[in-house]
Design an enzyme around this catalytic site. Sequence first.
Site, PDB file in Angstrom:
ATOM      1  N   ASP A  50       0.908  -1.171   0.063  1.00  0.00           N
ATOM      2  CA  ASP A  50       0.158   0.019   0.186  1.00  0.00           C
ATOM      3  C   ASP A  50       0.935   1.240   0.030  1.00  0.00           C
ATOM      4  OD1 ASP A  50      -2.403   1.637   0.527  1.00  0.00           O
ATOM      5  OD2 ASP A  50      -1.585   1.858   2.555  1.00  0.00           O
TER       6      ASP A  50
ATOM      7  N   ASP B 186      -0.195   5.257   0.934  1.00  0.00           N
ATOM      8  CA  ASP B 186      -0.533   6.134   2.093  1.00  0.00           C
ATOM      9  C   ASP B 186      -0.459   5.462   3.401  1.00  0.00           C
ATOM     10  OD1 ASP B 186      -0.993   8.566   0.707  1.00  0.00           O
ATOM     11  OD2 ASP B 186      -2.646   7.373  -0.396  1.00  0.00           O
TER      12      ASP B 186
END
Length: 297
Positions: free
Chosen positions: A49, A51
Amino acid sequence: ALAIWHQLTKSEIPELAKASVLIRDRSRVEETIQAMQRAGPDALQVISDFDMTLSRFAHNGKRCPTTHNILDNDLLINDASKKMIRELLNRYYPIEIDATRTVEEKLPHMVEWWTSVHELLIQQKIRRDLLAQAVKQSSAMLREGYKVFFDRLQEQQVPLLIFSAGLGDILEEVIRQNHVFHPNVHVISNYMDFDQSGVLRAFKGQLIHTFNKREGALLHAAHFRELQERPNVLLLGDSLGDLTMADGVVHTQHTLTIGFLNDQVEERKESYVNSYDIVLVKDESMDVPNAILNYIT
Ligand code: TMP
Ligand code: MG
């Protein structure tokens, strides 16, 4: 198994013995790491991922922006829109991380959040030529040790798939400005569609939000042939929705999942420990993933 674990934590990967590291099933983690080490870098891929996983949640006690919030800048949008984006964040982020609601309950709210923000950005006629400057002016930061992480994967020719519900154009700019946008990095994210004069007019493809990464993974699986030939997956995330990012890899042999628990720690600890193999509590560094990578590649 206990003796081997003892050796693994104490001598090979001492980072795993830190107090901020929570592990539900130590023998599973140990066996997976050993199996990945035996198979070597050619069998490995990393899916992460962006953020609040590769980028920092906070620095010196201050929250760092997500890729969407980097656009909260006078260069790009007016005051009313800045206010609106913040209001949407204050309304929907607590829902995103709420430990008392199911994913099904959260889904419509996430779609509403992303759709509202994207519509607002289109109305503001965001200009492509100003994005790099907005990233420069922002307080976005990658986690401590990010350079070791990206550089090692590149050296070992291990593909890194960044799978983000954030903004692809912005995250690419963040990793470019940090000099780690290496050729082994692939990105699946929300990309902006600009008109001939470089003004935002739409978003490309299917919307990706926090809780539909499984659909995104299946949709994009065919495009990543190279990744299908690598059966071992190291997965990094900060949301429980990130756990489905590897669902597009058909023949997985060993998967090790590492979850950053940044916020609402007490409320979410139990579900994170039950869902991720390794949970890192309020750890703003890449120390643990780096130590594991150092051992297995
Ligand atoms: P990620 O998949 O790279 O983590 O990106 C999604 C994150 O972005 C998610 O945790 C929510 C956050 N977000 C904002 O901070 N502001 C926004 O306006 C939107 C739509 C999402
Ligand atoms: Mg995230």
